[in-house]
Write a protein that holds these residues in place. Structure first.
Motif, PDB file in Angstrom:
ATOM      1  N   SER A 133      85.120  -7.597  71.893  1.00  8.52           N
ATOM      2  CA  SER A 133      86.612  -8.136  71.767  1.00  8.52           C
ATOM      3  C   SER A 133      86.607  -9.735  72.406  1.00  8.52           C
ATOM      4  CB  SER A 133      87.309  -7.377  72.786  1.00  8.52           C
ATOM      5  OG  SER A 133      86.872  -7.278  74.254  1.00  8.52           O
ATOM      6  N   GLU A 134      85.740 -10.040  73.023  1.00 13.88           N
ATOM      7  CA  GLU A 134      85.591 -11.382  73.367  1.00 13.88           C
ATOM      8  C   GLU A 134      84.813 -12.240  72.618  1.00 13.88           C
ATOM      9  OE1 GLU A 134      84.102 -11.372  77.466  1.00 13.88           O
ATOM     10  OE2 GLU A 134      85.961 -10.272  78.412  1.00 13.88           O
ATOM     11  N   GLY A 135      84.367 -11.706  71.415  1.00 22.66           N
ATOM     12  CA  GLY A 135      83.610 -12.636  70.338  1.00 22.66           C
ATOM     13  C   GLY A 135      81.989 -12.594  70.757  1.00 22.66           C
ATOM     14  N   ALA A 136      81.589 -11.988  71.673  1.00 22.01           N
ATOM     15  CA  ALA A 136      79.984 -12.036  71.808  1.00 22.01           C
ATOM     16  C   ALA A 136      79.201 -10.939  71.084  1.00 22.01           C
ATOM     17  CB  ALA A 136      79.892 -11.509  73.448  1.00 22.01           C
ATOM     18  N   ARG A 137      77.966 -11.146  70.829  1.00 21.72           N
ATOM     19  CA  ARG A 137      77.219 -10.201  70.005  1.00 21.72           C
ATOM     20  C   ARG A 137      77.007  -9.066  70.808  1.00 21.72           C
ATOM     21  NH1 ARG A 137      73.454 -14.837  68.980  1.00 21.72           N
ATOM     22  NH2 ARG A 137      72.216 -14.060  70.598  1.00 21.72           N
ATOM     23  N   THR A 138      77.392  -7.727  70.102  1.00 25.93           N
ATOM     24  CA  THR A 138      77.049  -6.510  70.916  1.00 25.93           C
ATOM     25  C   THR A 138      75.540  -6.354  70.769  1.00 25.93           C
ATOM     26  OG1 THR A 138      77.166  -5.447  68.557  1.00 25.93           O
ATOM     27  CG2 THR A 138      79.296  -5.527  69.961  1.00 25.93           C
ATOM     28  N   THR A 139      75.243  -5.031  71.565  1.00 27.51           N
ATOM     29  CA  THR A 139      73.873  -4.731  71.698  1.00 27.51           C
ATOM     30  C   THR A 139      73.163  -4.466  70.314  1.00 27.51           C
ATOM     31  OG1 THR A 139      74.207  -3.748  73.906  1.00 27.51           O
ATOM     32  CG2 THR A 139      72.117  -3.053  72.938  1.00 27.51           C
ATOM     33  N   TYR A 140      73.826  -3.758  69.687  1.00 28.85           N
ATOM     34  CA  TYR A 140      73.679  -3.530  68.171  1.00 28.85           C
ATOM     35  C   TYR A 140      73.210  -4.646  67.598  1.00 28.85           C
ATOM     36  CZ  TYR A 140      74.138  -2.372  63.313  1.00 28.85           C
ATOM     37  OH  TYR A 140      73.743  -2.240  61.997  1.00 28.85           O
ATOM     38  N   LEU A 141      74.101  -5.804  67.598  1.00 32.64           N
ATOM     39  CA  LEU A 141      73.926  -6.901  66.719  1.00 32.64           C
ATOM     40  C   LEU A 141      72.735  -7.632  67.287  1.00 32.64           C
ATOM     41  CD1 LEU A 141      74.593  -8.952  64.319  1.00 32.64           C
ATOM     42  CD2 LEU A 141      76.181  -9.852  65.820  1.00 32.64           C
ATOM     43  N   ASN A 142      72.333  -7.611  68.595  1.00 30.71           N
ATOM     44  CA  ASN A 142      71.194  -8.394  69.023  1.00 30.71           C
ATOM     45  C   ASN A 142      69.940  -7.510  68.450  1.00 30.71           C
ATOM     46  OD1 ASN A 142      72.160 -10.362  70.377  1.00 30.71           O
ATOM     47  ND2 ASN A 142      72.834  -9.148  72.134  1.00 30.71           N
ATOM     48  N   GLN A 143      70.082  -6.040  68.551  1.00 28.85           N
ATOM     49  CA  GLN A 143      68.800  -5.469  68.141  1.00 28.85           C
ATOM     50  C   GLN A 143      68.367  -5.777  66.877  1.00 28.85           C
ATOM     51  OE1 GLN A 143      70.409  -1.306  69.049  1.00 28.85           O
ATOM     52  NE2 GLN A 143      69.305  -1.266  71.177  1.00 28.85           N
ATOM     53  N   MET A 144      69.611  -5.690  65.795  1.00 27.85           N
ATOM     54  CA  MET A 144      69.191  -6.082  64.474  1.00 27.85           C
ATOM     55  C   MET A 144      68.665  -7.664  64.298  1.00 27.85           C
ATOM     56  SD  MET A 144      69.740  -3.249  63.111  1.00 27.85           S
ATOM     57  CE  MET A 144      69.354  -4.034  61.395  1.00 27.85           C
ATOM     58  N   LEU A 145      69.198  -8.527  65.137  1.00 26.64           N
ATOM     59  CA  LEU A 145      68.761  -9.867  65.096  1.00 26.64           C
ATOM     60  C   LEU A 145      67.265 -10.080  65.461  1.00 26.64           C
ATOM     61  CD1 LEU A 145      69.498 -12.811  64.710  1.00 26.64           C
ATOM     62  CD2 LEU A 145      70.059 -12.945  67.246  1.00 26.64           C
ATOM     63  N   GLU A 146      66.869  -9.085  66.300  1.00 21.67           N
ATOM     64  CA  GLU A 146      65.593  -9.063  66.811  1.00 21.67           C
ATOM     65  C   GLU A 146      64.739  -8.596  65.674  1.00 21.67           C
ATOM     66  OE1 GLU A 146      61.991  -9.585  69.294  1.00 21.67           O
ATOM     67  OE2 GLU A 146      64.130 -10.305  69.379  1.00 21.67           O
ATOM     68  N   PHE A 147      65.093  -7.349  64.985  1.00 22.91           N
ATOM     69  CA  PHE A 147      64.578  -6.883  63.997  1.00 22.91           C
ATOM     70  C   PHE A 147      64.222  -7.780  63.016  1.00 22.91           C
ATOM     71  CE2 PHE A 147      64.442  -4.026  60.230  1.00 22.91           C
ATOM     72  CZ  PHE A 147      63.267  -3.286  60.598  1.00 22.91           C
ATOM     73  N   ALA A 148      65.513  -8.347  62.452  1.00 21.32           N
ATOM     74  CA  ALA A 148      65.308  -9.460  61.447  1.00 21.32           C
ATOM     75  C   ALA A 148      64.123 -10.469  61.560  1.00 21.32           C
ATOM     76  CB  ALA A 148      66.702  -9.817  61.015  1.00 21.32           C
ATOM     77  N   ALA A 149      64.295 -11.147  62.973  1.00 20.19           N
ATOM     78  CA  ALA A 149      63.376 -12.097  63.323  1.00 20.19           C
ATOM     79  C   ALA A 149      62.021 -11.509  63.349  1.00 20.19           C
ATOM     80  CB  ALA A 149      63.680 -12.445  64.774  1.00 20.19           C
ATOM     81  N   GLN A 150      61.591 -10.259  63.886  1.00 20.80           N
ATOM     82  CA  GLN A 150      60.200  -9.679  63.585  1.00 20.80           C
ATOM     83  C   GLN A 150      59.832  -9.816  62.327  1.00 20.80           C
ATOM     84  OE1 GLN A 150      60.494  -5.991  65.908  1.00 20.80           O
ATOM     85  NE2 GLN A 150      60.405  -7.304  67.895  1.00 20.80           N
ATOM     86  N   TYR A 151      60.736  -9.099  61.360  1.00 20.15           N
ATOM     87  CA  TYR A 151      60.348  -9.024  59.902  1.00 20.15           C
ATOM     88  C   TYR A 151      60.251 -10.531  59.365  1.00 20.15           C
ATOM     89  CZ  TYR A 151      60.722  -7.919  55.149  1.00 20.15           C
ATOM     90  OH  TYR A 151      60.363  -7.706  53.737  1.00 20.15           O
ATOM     91  N   GLN A 152      60.785 -11.692  59.790  1.00 17.19           N
ATOM     92  CA  GLN A 152      60.480 -12.849  59.378  1.00 17.19           C
ATOM     93  C   GLN A 152      58.980 -13.389  59.901  1.00 17.19           C
ATOM     94  OE1 GLN A 152      62.551 -14.132  57.161  1.00 17.19           O
ATOM     95  NE2 GLN A 152      61.361 -16.134  56.931  1.00 17.19           N
ATOM     96  N   ALA A 153      58.857 -13.016  61.042  1.00 15.29           N
ATOM     97  CA  ALA A 153      57.702 -13.733  61.750  1.00 15.29           C
ATOM     98  C   ALA A 153      56.584 -12.752  60.635  1.00 15.29           C
ATOM     99  CB  ALA A 153      57.679 -13.118  63.127  1.00 15.29           C
ATOM    100  N   GLN A 154      56.506 -11.424  60.554  1.00 16.73           N
ATOM    101  CA  GLN A 154      55.470 -10.847  59.888  1.00 16.73           C
ATOM    102  C   GLN A 154      55.466 -11.165  58.582  1.00 16.73           C
ATOM    103  OE1 GLN A 154      53.445  -8.573  60.548  1.00 16.73           O
ATOM    104  NE2 GLN A 154      53.531  -8.674  62.759  1.00 16.73           N
ATOM    105  N   PHE A 155      56.479 -11.756  57.829  1.00 13.39           N
ATOM    106  CA  PHE A 155      56.577 -12.309  56.372  1.00 13.39           C
ATOM    107  C   PHE A 155      55.773 -13.378  56.242  1.00 13.39           C
ATOM    108  CE2 PHE A 155      58.422 -15.255  53.347  1.00 13.39           C
ATOM    109  CZ  PHE A 155      58.095 -14.447  52.478  1.00 13.39           C
ATOM    110  N   LEU A 156      55.924 -14.456  57.212  1.00 12.54           N
ATOM    111  CA  LEU A 156      54.910 -15.688  57.372  1.00 12.54           C
ATOM    112  C   LEU A 156      53.524 -15.262  57.699  1.00 12.54           C
ATOM    113  CD1 LEU A 156      57.267 -17.918  59.530  1.00 12.54           C
ATOM    114  CD2 LEU A 156      57.171 -17.694  56.814  1.00 12.54           C
ATOM    115  N   ARG A 157      53.378 -14.293  58.282  1.00 14.64           N
ATOM    116  CA  ARG A 157      51.903 -13.959  58.634  1.00 14.64           C
ATOM    117  C   ARG A 157      51.268 -13.322  57.154  1.00 14.64           C
ATOM    118  NH1 ARG A 157      49.133  -8.723  61.011  1.00 14.64           N
ATOM    119  NH2 ARG A 157      47.122  -9.118  60.413  1.00 14.64           N
ATOM    120  N   THR A 158      52.153 -12.755  56.515  1.00 12.75           N
ATOM    121  CA  THR A 158      51.835 -12.056  55.386  1.00 12.75           C
ATOM    122  C   THR A 158      51.672 -12.832  54.258  1.00 12.75           C
ATOM    123  OG1 THR A 158      53.117 -10.080  55.986  1.00 12.75           O
ATOM    124  CG2 THR A 158      52.354 -10.107  53.517  1.00 12.75           C
ATOM    125  N   ARG A 159      52.357 -14.032  54.081  1.00  9.98           N
ATOM    126  CA  ARG A 159      51.978 -15.154  53.253  1.00  9.98           C
ATOM    127  C   ARG A 159      50.985 -15.595  53.397  1.00  9.98           C
ATOM    128  NH1 ARG A 159      56.862 -19.391  52.856  1.00  9.98           N
ATOM    129  NH2 ARG A 159      57.889 -18.036  51.294  1.00  9.98           N
TER     130      ARG A 159
END
Length: 249
Positions: A133-159
């Motif tokens: 309600s205050e416009g801050a990221r929820t725990t869920y969004l932070n978890q998905m942000l971390e998941f997407a960040a890990q995926y991006q890092a692995q993508f670069l390694r895979t490349r």
């Protein structure tokens, strides 16, 4: 035309545009129904190879790993009749949906985006809120942000891994044959590692690939090619189900 395979309208995430948005849990993977392959990253090879065929796909400019989900264009054989995933492993590319990182026009910054066309999104509070309600990221969004960040890092390694395969000339065009009643279906348009070339690479490169676990990835890929029999079985089972449904009707 969908962008990035399953994303129809990926837009940067913001409080102003998505402050009231919630994401319902994904009980089915119907959004992947028309995919017969999907990208994976290096960290997924072992899990994906349990029952999927790991190949390499792309163009002369860039080749990346993918798993085969089907034989026919637009058919994902890893979904059951209720669009639930029927395989042992769900690729991270699908599990992160509807989120994705997108690069700015200048190519300098990555922004977390969300597919606004995703049917899981709603403003009725069903599922997980993105912002509180205050416009801050929820725990869920932070978890998905971390998941997407890990995926991006692995993508670069895979490349980097795929660039090494290309520099050592280890990839060759390939085709697989999927058996069916009355004959076989040829499946091509991808690349595989040439086993004899792999055995002949210079010792220095071999040591580097062993130390970085890239050599293990090569053999996981080669072993996974035997999973084409599983694709044949899945296709036969789905054809039988369609025939039974038609007979009942």
């Amino acid at each position: 035309m969908k962008q990035m395979l399953i994303y129809e309208r990926a837009q940067p995430l913001s409080v102003s545009a998505h402050g009231e948005v919630s994401v319902r849990p994904a009980f089915d993977y119907g959004f992947s129904a028309d995919l017969n392959s999907v990208p994976i990253v290096a960290a997924e090879f072992s899990s994906a190879a349990q029952d999927m065929v790991v190949v390499f796909a792309g163009t002369e400019d860039e080749i990346l790993p993918a798993v085969l989900l089907g034989v026919d264009q637009g058919v994902n054989l890893f979904l059951d009749d209720r669009s639930r995933w029927s395989g042992r492993y769900i690729p991270a590319f699908l599990r992160r949906y509807p989120f994705v990182f997108a690069q700015s026009d200048a190519g300098e910054q990555l922004s977390l985006c969300i597919d606004e066309a995703c049917e899981l999104l709603n403003t009725e509070g069903k599922g997980e809120r993105l912002f509180d309600s205050e416009g801050a990221r929820t725990t869920y969004l932070n978890q998905m942000l971390e998941f997407a960040a890990q995926y991006q890092a692995q993508f670069l390694r895979t490349r980097v891994f795929c660039q090494r395969l290309r520099s050592l000339n280890l990839l060759e065009p390939a085709a697989l044959s999927v058996r069916e009643q009355g004959g076989a279906i040829g499946l091509g348009g991808f690349f595989r590692i040439h086993r004899e070339r792999l055995k002949a690479i210079p010792r220095e490169a071999l040591t580097e690939m062993f130390d970085s676990d890239e050599l293990e990835l090569c053999f996981i890929h080669l072993q996974s090619l035997s999973n084409v029999e599983g694709l044949s079985r899945r296709r036969a089972e789905q054809e039988l189900t369609k025939a039974d449904t038609g007979a009942v009707q």
